[in-house]
Write a protein that holds these residues in place. Structure first.
Motif, PDB file in Angstrom:
ATOM      1  N   MET A 333       0.842  -1.078  -0.087  1.00 38.63           N
ATOM      2  CA  MET A 333      -0.132   0.002  -0.087  1.00 38.63           C
ATOM      3  C   MET A 333       0.861   1.121   0.015  1.00 38.63           C
ATOM      4  O   MET A 333       2.030   1.187   0.372  1.00 38.63           O
ATOM      5  CB  MET A 333      -0.952   0.038   1.218  1.00 38.63           C
ATOM      6  N   LEU A 334       0.176   2.350  -0.155  1.00 33.13           N
ATOM      7  CA  LEU A 334       0.843   3.635  -0.108  1.00 33.13           C
ATOM      8  C   LEU A 334       0.430   4.204   1.444  1.00 33.13           C
ATOM      9  O   LEU A 334      -0.660   4.082   1.948  1.00 33.13           O
ATOM     10  CB  LEU A 334       0.171   4.908  -1.108  1.00 33.13           C
ATOM     11  N   HIS A 335       1.687   4.985   1.815  1.00 32.26           N
ATOM     12  CA  HIS A 335       1.504   5.496   3.434  1.00 32.26           C
ATOM     13  C   HIS A 335       0.517   6.552   3.584  1.00 32.26           C
ATOM     14  O   HIS A 335       0.078   6.585   4.871  1.00 32.26           O
ATOM     15  CB  HIS A 335       2.958   5.770   3.940  1.00 32.26           C
ATOM     16  N   SER A 357       6.731  -4.267   0.103  1.00 30.20           N
ATOM     17  CA  SER A 357       7.157  -3.014   0.007  1.00 30.20           C
ATOM     18  C   SER A 357       6.834  -2.446  -1.303  1.00 30.20           C
ATOM     19  O   SER A 357       6.874  -3.275  -2.252  1.00 30.20           O
ATOM     20  CB  SER A 357       8.501  -2.861   0.738  1.00 30.20           C
ATOM     21  N   LEU A 358       6.464  -1.184  -1.311  1.00 31.67           N
ATOM     22  CA  LEU A 358       6.419  -0.533  -2.667  1.00 31.67           C
ATOM     23  C   LEU A 358       7.494   0.457  -2.842  1.00 31.67           C
ATOM     24  O   LEU A 358       8.128   0.582  -1.678  1.00 31.67           O
ATOM     25  CB  LEU A 358       5.148   0.209  -2.819  1.00 31.67           C
ATOM     26  N   ALA A 366       6.890  -2.837   4.076  1.00 34.73           N
ATOM     27  CA  ALA A 366       5.924  -4.112   4.556  1.00 34.73           C
ATOM     28  C   ALA A 366       6.218  -3.999   6.108  1.00 34.73           C
ATOM     29  O   ALA A 366       4.957  -4.578   6.686  1.00 34.73           O
ATOM     30  CB  ALA A 366       6.705  -5.345   4.138  1.00 34.73           C
ATOM     31  N   ASP A 367       7.016  -3.508   6.667  1.00 38.27           N
ATOM     32  CA  ASP A 367       7.010  -3.402   8.100  1.00 38.27           C
ATOM     33  C   ASP A 367       5.899  -2.451   8.779  1.00 38.27           C
ATOM     34  O   ASP A 367       5.335  -2.627   9.720  1.00 38.27           O
ATOM     35  CB  ASP A 367       8.304  -2.705   8.547  1.00 38.27           C
ATOM     36  N   GLU A 368       5.540  -1.325   8.001  1.00 40.99           N
ATOM     37  CA  GLU A 368       4.479  -0.633   8.106  1.00 40.99           C
ATOM     38  C   GLU A 368       3.130  -1.388   8.273  1.00 40.99           C
ATOM     39  O   GLU A 368       2.286  -1.055   9.178  1.00 40.99           O
ATOM     40  CB  GLU A 368       4.408   0.679   7.476  1.00 40.99           C
ATOM     41  N   LEU A 369       3.144  -2.095   7.283  1.00 38.82           N
ATOM     42  CA  LEU A 369       1.810  -2.933   7.104  1.00 38.82           C
ATOM     43  C   LEU A 369       1.709  -3.997   8.094  1.00 38.82           C
ATOM     44  O   LEU A 369       0.493  -4.231   9.072  1.00 38.82           O
ATOM     45  CB  LEU A 369       1.797  -3.688   5.832  1.00 38.82           C
ATOM     46  N   VAL A 377       4.265 -12.709  10.937  1.00 35.20           N
ATOM     47  CA  VAL A 377       3.923 -12.807   9.293  1.00 35.20           C
ATOM     48  C   VAL A 377       5.268 -12.318   8.659  1.00 35.20           C
ATOM     49  O   VAL A 377       6.176 -11.650   8.658  1.00 35.20           O
ATOM     50  CB  VAL A 377       3.023 -11.639   9.071  1.00 35.20           C
ATOM     51  N   LYS A 378       5.543 -13.149   7.806  1.00 36.30           N
ATOM     52  CA  LYS A 378       6.851 -12.783   6.632  1.00 36.30           C
ATOM     53  C   LYS A 378       6.746 -11.713   5.800  1.00 36.30           C
ATOM     54  O   LYS A 378       5.547 -11.412   5.293  1.00 36.30           O
ATOM     55  CB  LYS A 378       7.304 -14.025   5.892  1.00 36.30           C
ATOM     56  N   THR A 379       7.567 -10.753   5.671  1.00 31.06           N
ATOM     57  CA  THR A 379       7.472  -9.503   4.826  1.00 31.06           C
ATOM     58  C   THR A 379       8.307  -9.916   3.516  1.00 31.06           C
ATOM     59  O   THR A 379       9.164 -10.762   3.460  1.00 31.06           O
ATOM     60  CB  THR A 379       8.166  -8.380   5.511  1.00 31.06           C
TER      61      THR A 379
END
Length: 421
Positions: A333-335, A357-358, A366-369, A377-379
């Motif tokens: 996603m976008l932040h 990550s994008l 991915a860490d933000e998600l 959960v694996k990123t």
């Protein structure tokens, strides 16, 4: 910025896009003065006899695609301008269902570059004017314009359009439009025109929408009041406006609320459309990245849902069509989106998560998600890496859902096509 070399009409499209990215001080600049001045100089404020402008938080692309399919069946020449694209810039301009070739874009860019003189234009403003130029040159009958951001100050609002549409209203683009739904309603309603039809497909819309329509004397058509629709069974629905009813309509592959809104917009546009055109158009309409099924075993679904409103509709469809199937959710996603509420909404169908990550200034990693996902959960570094892992893990009856952004879906779709499948 003067060190940038100006491309020519014959320059590659990639060179032009690079140039447009770098000539303006900011990527998003909500101000109509500059773009209106250039549009008037180029005589682009009315590029076709009939123009329908479509704003809204979600459903703009689907509503345009539904109107496009119906109008093409009715024999009209139709231009569609939409954004963002999934894979190639060319997707943003369609004429009679076909993307325009690179040279059509570069010729239009060259024309706008000549006309603009010293006036600075953002990437989106330049692209909007170039699209209008293509529609004008190709002499289309109807133009369907998808608003980029908001409405009132969006570049598409320099056009003298005949019908204005708001598809839906929810909180999105918080950095630009804020988080007050009444303010968002007012910004979207900024496309409405005095004495012209103004359609609103958001049930119980914020009061600012009707108030603005009333203030300027627009003819408001609000879902649930001036027009209605109802599902009859899994294959059929009906639509009504006053005493006029359309029965036994086929349920399209695109969201039904958008189909109902599209029919209201077309009904007000003074165009010659038959019930048969509507039926055939509803059957034909489709759009990449909207509940797009790539294969069935395992089932791969791409959807650009990127906020709680669109995620809720997607969840409803997954529960309806794929109940009791394990859903592996690839998400990036976008932040500046409401990540927490979107992921919370998706969690009602997601059995396994593949957060990625994008890239880019607005990208979330991915860490933000993961702050809003189950522990451990694996990123993944890219949506493609997340997707290929989900594909390896999946069994034949599983569903792999790719979701969260146009960028996420575009990357996976491009990867899938490169496999030659």
């Amino acid at each position: 910025m003067n060190h940038l070399q100006t491309p020519q009409a014959t320059s590659p499209l990639s060179m032009w896009l690079d140039y447009l990215t770098n000539i303006h001080s900011s990527a998003i600049d909500l101000d109509l003065e500059r773009v209106l001045a250039v549009a008037e100089l180029a005589n682009l404020t009315k590029p076709a006899p009939t123009i329908i402008t479509v704003a809204g938080t979600n459903g703009k692309g689907s509503t345009c695609a539904l109107m496009e399919a119906i109008l093409l069946d009715a024999g009209y020449s139709v231009g569609v301008y939409s954004s963002p694209h999934l894979i190639r810039y060319n997707e943003r301009v369609r004429i009679n269902g076909l993307e325009m070739a690179d040279e059509k874009h570069t010729q239009a860019f060259d024309y706008i570059e000549t006309v603009r003189g010293d006036t600075s234009l953002s990437f989106f403003e330049f692209g909007t004017l170039a699209a209008l130029r293509m529609f004008q040159k190709e002499r289309v009958d109807v133009v369907l314009l998808e608003v980029g951001l908001g409405g009132r100050l969006d570049a598409t609002n320099v056009v003298e359009h005949d019908v204005s549409v708001i598809t839906s209203l929810a909180i999105d683009h918080v950095d630009w439009l804020g988080d007050d739904i009444e303010v968002i309603g007012f910004e979207k309603a900024g496309i409405y025109r005095s004495g012209k039809p103004a359609v609103c497909g958001q049930p119980k819309a914020p009061s600012t929408v009707a108030a603005h329509a009333d203030d300027i004397g627009a003819e408001l058509y609000q879902v649930g009041i001036q027009y209605n629709y109802q599902v009859i069974d899994e294959h059929n629905w009906c639509w009504s406006h006053g005493s006029y009813r359309l029965e036994q309509l086929p349920i399209p592959s695109l969201p039904l609320p958008n189909a109902a809104t599209a029919l209201m917009a077309l009904a007000t546009a003074n165009l010659d459309i038959s019930d048969i055109n509507i039926v055939k158009g509803l059957k034909a309409a489709q759009l990449p990245g909207r509940m797009q099924v790539l294969q069935h075993k395992p089932c791969i679904i791409l959807d650009v849902a990127h906020n709680p409103h669109s995620a809720a509709y997607l969840v409803e469809q997954i529960q309806l069509k794929y109940s009791n199937r394990r859903v592996r959710t690839v998400v990036a996603m976008l932040h500046d989106k409401d990540i927490q509420a979107t992921l919370d909404t998706l969690s009602s169908v997601a059995d396994e998560w593949y957060p990625a990550s994008l890239n880019g200034p607005r990208a979330a990693n991915a860490d933000e998600l993961c702050q809003f996902l189950p522990d451990n959960v694996k990123t993944f570094s890219t949506p493609t890496h997340a997707f290929t892992t989900a594909l390896e893990d999946a069994e034949a009856n599983d569903v792999i859902l790719v979701v969260g952004s146009f960028l996420t879906v575009g990357e996976v779709l491009e990867y899938w096509k490169s496999r030659g499948e």
